[in-house]
Design a protein around this motif. Structure first.
Motif, PDB file in Angstrom:
ATOM      1  N   ASN A 188      40.870   4.504  60.435  1.00 38.72           N
ATOM      2  CA  ASN A 188      40.682   3.375  59.500  1.00 38.72           C
ATOM      3  C   ASN A 188      41.924   3.069  58.678  1.00 38.72           C
ATOM      4  N   VAL A 189      43.109   3.274  59.233  1.00 39.85           N
ATOM      5  CA  VAL A 189      44.310   3.144  58.380  1.00 39.85           C
ATOM      6  C   VAL A 189      44.410   1.782  57.713  1.00 39.85           C
ATOM      7  N   ASP A 190      43.837   0.746  58.342  1.00 40.56           N
ATOM      8  CA  ASP A 190      43.924  -0.596  57.769  1.00 40.56           C
ATOM      9  C   ASP A 190      43.305  -0.657  56.370  1.00 40.56           C
ATOM     10  N   ALA A 191      42.399   0.286  56.066  1.00 36.84           N
ATOM     11  CA  ALA A 191      41.766   0.303  54.735  1.00 36.84           C
ATOM     12  C   ALA A 191      42.804   0.420  53.622  1.00 36.84           C
ATOM     13  N   ILE A 192      43.934   1.070  53.877  1.00 32.34           N
ATOM     14  CA  ILE A 192      44.921   1.230  52.791  1.00 32.34           C
ATOM     15  C   ILE A 192      45.707  -0.059  52.529  1.00 32.34           C
ATOM     16  N   GLU A 242      38.134   5.724  52.931  1.00 31.32           N
ATOM     17  CA  GLU A 242      37.813   5.591  54.362  1.00 31.32           C
ATOM     18  C   GLU A 242      38.947   6.064  55.257  1.00 31.32           C
ATOM     19  N   ALA A 243      40.167   6.135  54.704  1.00 39.91           N
ATOM     20  CA  ALA A 243      41.322   6.460  55.534  1.00 39.91           C
ATOM     21  C   ALA A 243      41.369   7.936  55.937  1.00 39.91           C
ATOM     22  N   TYR A 244      40.526   8.764  55.340  1.00 45.09           N
ATOM     23  CA  TYR A 244      40.491  10.178  55.750  1.00 45.09           C
ATOM     24  C   TYR A 244      39.751  10.281  57.087  1.00 45.09           C
ATOM     25  N   ARG A 248      47.976  -4.679  61.081  1.00 48.58           N
ATOM     26  CA  ARG A 248      49.353  -4.950  60.644  1.00 48.58           C
ATOM     27  C   ARG A 248      50.171  -3.657  60.629  1.00 48.58           C
ATOM     28  N   PHE A 249      49.538  -2.576  60.196  1.00 53.45           N
ATOM     29  CA  PHE A 249      50.197  -1.272  60.084  1.00 53.45           C
ATOM     30  C   PHE A 249      50.754  -0.837  61.454  1.00 53.45           C
ATOM     31  N   ILE A 250      49.864  -0.795  62.441  1.00 53.99           N
ATOM     32  CA  ILE A 250      50.253  -0.250  63.744  1.00 53.99           C
ATOM     33  C   ILE A 250      51.234  -1.180  64.455  1.00 53.99           C
ATOM     34  N   VAL A 251      50.932  -2.477  64.456  1.00 54.83           N
ATOM     35  CA  VAL A 251      51.784  -3.391  65.222  1.00 54.83           C
ATOM     36  C   VAL A 251      53.181  -3.474  64.605  1.00 54.83           C
TER      37      VAL A 251
END
Lengths: 172, 378
Positions: free
Chosen positions: B104-108, B116-118, B174-177
């Motif tokens: 759920n990294v997008d949560a940050i 949720e990112a944990y 956005r994070f990953i791309v």
């Protein structure tokens, strides 16, 4: 052998052998690996802990070692630092040098590179620290793999005042 | 013995394994140029769930549970496989192993401190949906999907568990791309694994589930897929660059070949991201391992690199290919573009072999592989 690193310092089998920040411990006890300063905090922490366990082990015994680490936060502190670099389009400067550390297993790779370990490297994330699960996963690894030794344990970085590496070197 | 009892793939090509296999056989892909997606300043070519598919994916009770898109995807895929297997996922002897690179990294992006990112807690929510209290997350970058299968196999061999529900998924953000763009790793068009013209990878979204069972050897018949061997080796070379000698991947292949010789393999399903360096490295490793003549394929030309899902969906498709007596095509491949020549399957080819290797390599210098065989394999 067991090593613990917290803000209190480095304990080797429960005896304090070093104190200070991670950078201070590096300068006082390691000093020959400038790549250390390019690492994120999680990698620095795991790297230093592994140094105390592995630095006196001959290379031929390390080639087929395994590195199996666990934590709760993954790479979340670095994830937040990376997120800060991509928030606005006029303040958008994503960097590969930072992005690569948004993967928790990079710390296992840093340890493998330093010690020329070609064995298994693995990172697991748990909802909270659970030593019984860690012991079970490490024991079960030996059902399909025969490393010469295993560096295993918990390594979690929250901030400068909250971090812990608690690693064991398991040998036969 | 460890056998496979159920599977599911959810991707932009379909929400079942069968739909995905049929789409591949029709040569389809959802790799498209995405403009302005996630508010990114640069276009990228990727395979992304049509958000219209989301209600269908979310058509579970999970809809009401406050689950993220990533978690609903995992739950929806696992639910299909669980139903197919007939197991009770709430039983004490079931473990969920979740493979994801970023969960759920997008949560940050909304709240830097978002709980949720944990990822471990996210996995617990996914397993908890099924009433299961045993979960584990493998977080090993691109090799996570094979690592999760290895962790599942070991949990079963260790005797405490009888069933492992292995779920892999990642959703783009956005994070990953932006991160892969910063690496200059992305191809502006559908990727071309092993091809002379390849110029990078595509990112893709997917989820996949494999359910493994520990059972007696006498439970196996001609149709049973069983685990044969697994291996994980580091390159000890570089955190973001593949080894020039293919060291870790070669050692993985050497371990797998000790359990299953090359003449029994229908194919090696390789990583084949279509970056210059990955595919070149794999060609070196496969050649060193004596597998230059063995059929090799890669499925990134259909899906892009689906990160934590890749190792799982590519394993499932490999099993179903063998079930159909074929080697799947390598979409995007036309002419050899690696220094060591491989027997790349450009098109569908028939095979009478009933075993395969699935291999992956990734950041952190990590490499992993797993071998499966089907009953009746000689």
């Amino acid at each position: 052998m067991n090593v613990t690193i917290t803000p209190e310092g480095v304990k080797l089998d429960r005896a304090i052998v070093a104190t200070g920040s991670l950078a201070e411990i590096y300068r006082a006890h390691i000093g020959d690996y400038p790549k250390f300063f390019k690492m994120d905090s999680l990698s620095k922490l795991g790297f230093l802990a592994a140094e105390f366990l592995l630095r006196d082990i001959p290379p031929e015994q390390k080639e087929n070692a395994a590195v199996v680490l666990f934590n709760r936060s993954g790479s979340l502190v670095t994830d937040r630092n990376y997120q800060r670099t991509i928030t606005l389009n006029d303040n958008y400067f994503p960097s590969p040098a930072l992005f690569v550390y948004t993967l928790a297993n990079i710390v296992t790779g840093e340890i493998a590179i330093r010690h020329k370990i070609y064995g298994e490297t693995a990172f697991y994330i748990l909802p909270e620290r659970d030593d019984a699960t860690i012991e079970r996963v490490v024991a079960d690894m030996l059902l399909t793999s025969s490393p010469t030794m295993v560096v295993a344990g918990w390594v979690d970085w929250l901030d400068e005042n909250n971090y812990i590496a608690d690693l064991k070197l398991i040998t036969n | 013995m460890i056998r496979v009892i159920a599977d599911n793939i959810m991707s932009p090509l379909g929400l079942t394994t069968g739909e995905n296999l049929q789409a591949i056989l029709r040569g389809e892909s959802q790799l498209r140029v995405r403009r302005g997606l996630f508010g990114l300043p640069e276009d990228f070519c990727g395979s992304v769930f049509d958000r219209d598919m989301v209600p269908e994916i979310a058509d579970t009770q999970a809809n009401d549970g406050g689950f993220s898109f990533f978690e609903r995807l995992c739950i929806a895929s696992a639910a299909k496989a669980v139903a197919q297997s007939g197991i009770d996922p709430a039983a004490e002897d079931v473990i969920f192993v979740i493979s994801t690179t970023k969960g759920n990294v997008d949560a940050i992006s909304r709240d830097l401190m978002a709980p949720e990112a944990y990822i471990g807690e996210s996995a617990r929510r996914i397993a908890g949906y099924f009433g299961c209290s045993n979960s584990l997350v493998t977080s090993n970058a691109c090799i996570s999907g094979v690592c999760a299968q290895i962790a599942g196999v070991r949990a079963l061999l260790g005797g405490r568990f009888r069933y492992a529900v292995i779920v892999g998924a990642d959703v783009l953000s956005r994070f990953i791309v932006s991160g892969f763009q910063s690496f200059k790793a992305l191809s502006p068009e559908p990727c071309r694994p092993y091809d002379a013209e390849r110029c990078g990878l595509n990112l893709g979204e997917a989820a996949g589930t494999i359910i493994l069972e520990r059972c007696d050897d006498s439970d196996a018949d001609q149709s049973t897929w069983q685990f044969v061997a697994c291996s994980n080796h580091n390159d000890a070379n570089h955190i973001s660059g593949p080894s020039r000698t293919g060291e870790g991947s070669y050692r993985v292949l050497r371990d797998l070949l000790a359990a299953l010789p090359a003449d029994r393999l229908a194919f090696v399903n390789a990583h084949g991201t279509a970056t210059l360096y990955n595919d070149e490295m794999e060609s070196i490793a496969l050649d060193r391992a004596g597998l230059a003549a063995t059929p090799v394929n890669a499925l990134k030309g259909f899906y892009g690199h689906t990160l934590g899902a890749a190792g799982i969906i590519e394993t499932i498709l490999s099993m179903h290919a063998v079930d159909n007596g074929i080697v799947l095509p390598t979409r995007g491949f036309a002419s050899q573009g690696t220094s060591h020549r491989l027997n790349v399957s450009a098109d569908v080819r028939p095979t009478d072999r009933r075993a395969f290797f699935k291999i992956l390599s990734g950041f952190g210098g990590s490499n992993a592989g797993i071998a499966y065989r089907k009953g009746g394999d000689r």
